[in-house]
Design an enzyme around this catalytic site. Structure first.
Site, PDB file in Angstrom:
ATOM      1  N   ALA A  33       6.477  53.641  56.154  1.00  0.00           N
ATOM      2  CA  ALA A  33       5.372  54.605  56.058  1.00  0.00           C
ATOM      3  C   ALA A  33       4.270  54.227  57.014  1.00  0.00           C
ATOM      4  O   ALA A  33       4.229  53.110  57.523  1.00  0.00           O
ATOM      5  CB  ALA A  33       4.836  54.628  54.631  1.00  0.00           C
ATOM      6  N   ASN A  34       3.377  55.175  57.282  1.00  0.00           N
ATOM      7  CA  ASN A  34       2.140  54.885  57.996  1.00  0.00           C
ATOM      8  C   ASN A  34       1.057  54.567  56.973  1.00  0.00           C
ATOM      9  O   ASN A  34       1.149  54.983  55.824  1.00  0.00           O
ATOM     10  CB  ASN A  34       1.686  56.126  58.761  1.00  0.00           C
ATOM     11  CG  ASN A  34       2.452  56.331  60.047  1.00  0.00           C
ATOM     12  OD1 ASN A  34       3.652  56.147  60.095  1.00  0.00           O
ATOM     13  ND2 ASN A  34       1.745  56.703  61.076  1.00  0.00           N
ATOM     14  N   ARG A  35       0.018  53.899  57.413  1.00  0.00           N
ATOM     15  CA  ARG A  35      -1.156  53.719  56.552  1.00  0.00           C
ATOM     16  C   ARG A  35      -1.990  54.987  56.614  1.00  0.00           C
ATOM     17  O   ARG A  35      -2.417  55.392  57.687  1.00  0.00           O
ATOM     18  CB  ARG A  35      -2.019  52.578  57.069  1.00  0.00           C
ATOM     19  CG  ARG A  35      -1.428  51.230  56.852  1.00  0.00           C
ATOM     20  CD  ARG A  35      -2.439  50.164  57.247  1.00  0.00           C
ATOM     21  NE  ARG A  35      -1.761  48.904  57.510  1.00  0.00           N
ATOM     22  CZ  ARG A  35      -1.333  48.092  56.553  1.00  0.00           C
ATOM     23  NH1 ARG A  35      -1.534  48.391  55.275  1.00  0.00           N
ATOM     24  NH2 ARG A  35      -0.704  46.977  56.857  1.00  0.00           N
ATOM     25  N   SER A  36      -2.196  55.624  55.489  1.00  0.00           N
ATOM     26  CA  SER A  36      -3.073  56.792  55.440  1.00  0.00           C
ATOM     27  C   SER A  36      -3.473  57.038  54.001  1.00  0.00           C
ATOM     28  O   SER A  36      -2.625  57.080  53.116  1.00  0.00           O
ATOM     29  CB  SER A  36      -2.345  58.024  55.977  1.00  0.00           C
ATOM     30  OG  SER A  36      -3.081  59.191  55.699  1.00  0.00           O
TER      31      SER A  36
END
Ligand code: CTP
Ligand code: CA
Length: 226
Positions: A33-36
């Site tokens: 995942a991306n950090r968001s």
């Protein structure tokens, strides 16, 4: 709710907003995942709604509540996010604030197990669809105003303008996430709006304030282009 939000400057217009990260499974128990946090995208969906737009928020996994009056579609992967955006068309406005994973993994059907004697598994990746570019280049249902985000750590305006042209979107919100701004993952954002006339650098402000100001800019755009 419908009555509460009726009659604003965006009444009669439909918006699609993406928010949050996507999760791309590696196997049934793991993902990349991306950090968001989703804070900025969710705030934009809420702000557009308060100005009277009818809003579909397509959100990856976040811990955030659904904004009031906003139809929220919860998804996990980039492909699901793309499909949910497509299903929300036609729309007048598209805002892509999600941190979409650029690649997905050829996922295993069963949990990967550690091997006797060690050794890490090899993952194989495929490129995810670019949702923003897909909306901006949509053959039959391109929204009139397509807005992207660009999180950059250096040459922010130049890189963001290049990204805007490559993706074919109308505006891009360039987000300075260099460590010295201290904004990444927090409640504040330092942005430059590109594509709506001369680049506009806004002072660092709360993500909710960025959302209100962007929604006001969008209302001005639709007010001056019938
Ligand atoms: N975006 C998207 N779908 C993707 C990748 C990005 O809709 N598969 C959108 C994001 O929501 C954002 C914009 O494109 O509005 C820019 O995302 P970014 O990750 O900065 O751009 P990329 O083209 O993926 O370039 P890179 O990550 O290499 O900087
Ligand atoms: Ca990316």
């Amino acid at each position: 709710l419908e009555r509460h939000f009726a009659g604003g400057p965006l009444a009669g217009l439909k918006a699609v907003v993406t928010s949050g990260p996507t999760h791309e499974p590696i196997d049934p128990v793991r993902y990349i995942a991306n950090r968001s946090s989703g804070k900025q995208g969710h705030a934009i969906a809420g702000a557009l709604r308060r100005l009277g737009a009818s809003v579909t928020l397509v959100s990856g996994p976040t811990g955030l509540p659904d904004p009031p009056g906003v139809e929220t579609v919860r998804v996990e992967t980039a492909v699901e996010m793309r499909d949910a955006c497509e299903a929300a068309l036609p729309a007048d406005i598209a805002i892509c604030a999600a941190a979409v994973a650029d690649w997905r993994v050829e996922a295993a059907g069963q949990k990967l197990k550690k091997r006797e004697g060690g050794g890490a598994p090899e993952l194989s990746f495929a490129e995810n669809p670019d949702i923003l570019a897909g909306l901006a280049g949509h053959a039959s249902q391109r929204p009139r105003l397509v807005v992207g985000f660009a999180a950059e750590t250096q040459n922010v305006i130049e890189y963001a303008e290049t990204k805007r042209q490559k993706k074919g979107c109308d505006w891009i919100v360039a987000n300075d996430v260099s460590p010295d701004t201290g904004t990444f993952g927090g409640d504040r954002n330092s942005i430059t709006l590109i594509g709506a006339g001369e680049p506009e650098s806004w002072p660092p402000m709360a993500k909710t304030a960025v959302a209100e100001r962007l929604a006001d800019r969008i209302a001005r755009f639709f007010g001056s282009t019938p």
